[in-house]
Design an enzyme around this catalytic site. Structure first.
Site, short mmCIF file in Angstrom:
data_model
loop_
_atom_site.label_atom_id
_atom_site.label_comp_id
_atom_site.label_asym_id
_atom_site.label_seq_id
_atom_site.Cartn_x
_atom_site.Cartn_y
_atom_site.Cartn_z
CB SER A 1 26.36 59.13 46.46
OG SER A 1 27.04 58.90 45.25
CE1 TYR B 1 30.64 61.12 48.51
CE2 TYR B 1 30.39 59.59 46.68
CZ TYR B 1 29.97 60.71 47.37
OH TYR B 1 28.90 61.44 46.91
#
Length: 255
Positions: A145, A160
């Site tokens: 990501s 995350y």
């Protein structure tokens, strides 16, 4: 005429492929001729996605698998090898994405992020690598990501970020370890794409206004805009590219 991106005869395994970006990338690889195994926990959704992929003219098998469970991964690998004969490409697309202020993150939420996003990616790579080493060829594509590369000030999600940052450096470490075996390992770091997982966050007025100013191209990613990157990294065209983390983020990480 040479087709630089032909994947005919290759077998690609895509995790997290019952919906969203995983299905899109599976279809992209199928469109280049690869046979496909799609893995996820939701059997019904997997079976529907498998029908759509098989309609593109390739073999596609749905395999129910929780990528945090080593025994299930081994069973899935056996099934793929029995039905498709080999594993050439692994796309580690399964992931989660909890949003919460760090002080409110429970141990359970923290470990869930790390187990799915980082540990699951590690376990899948570990499982398929022996097959790739035997054949002297492999492509591992980790879906990290842009949040694995930078922080953010709009949606607190430190767990995350930590997990995806781990995927970024895991990519480098595996590339260094397995380069001699004919395996390339790269990651794609997507920006904001509207999926089942992200829709509730991205479609708020506050977030849309933030994104317009934070993303140089001024919008979220559209369906299919990861396809060319995954095809490139899976194909012979990227033979000399390994250990790279490629942001597909509309420019978010360049400013």
């Amino acid at each position: 005429m040479k087709n630089y991106f032909d994947l005919t005869g290759r077998v690609a395994v895509i995790t997290g492929a019952s919906s969203g970006l995983g299905v899109q990338m599976a279809k992209a690889l199928a469109n280049q001729g690869a046979d496909i195994a799609i893995l996820a926990r939701r059997k019904e959704k997997l079976e529907q996605a498998a029908k759509e992929i098989a309609a593109l003219g390739v073999k596609c098998i749905p395999v129910k698998c929780d990528i945090t469970d080593t025994a299930q991964i081994e069973e899935a690998k056996k099934e793929i090898l029995a039905k498709l004969g080999r594993i050439d490409i692994l796309v580690n697309s399964a992931g989660t994405g909890g949003v919460a202020p760090t002080v409110d993150v429970s141990d359970e939420m923290l470990m869930n992020e790390i187990n799915i996003d980082l540990v699951g990616t590690f376990k899948m790579a570990r499982a398929v690598a022996p097959e790739m080493i035997k054949q002297g060829f492999g492509r591992i594509i980790n879906i990290a990501s842009m949040y694995g590369l930078v922080g953010n000030m709009i949606a607190p999600s430190a767990a995350y970020h930590a997990a995806k940052g781990g995927v970024v450096n895991l990519t480098r470490a595996l590339a260094a370890e397995w380069g001699k075996d004919g395996i390339t390992v790269n990651s794609i770091c997507p920006g904001y794409f509207v999926t089942e997982l992200t829709e509730s966050t991205l479609k708020t007025e506050q977030f849309a206004a933030y994104a317009k100013g934070a993303i140089p191209v001024g919008r979220y990613g559209d369906e299919g805009e990861l396809d060319s990157t995954v095809i490139y990294l899976a194909s012979p065209a990227s033979n000399f590219v390994t250990g790279m983390n490629i942001a597909v983020d509309g420019g978010y990480t360049c400013i």
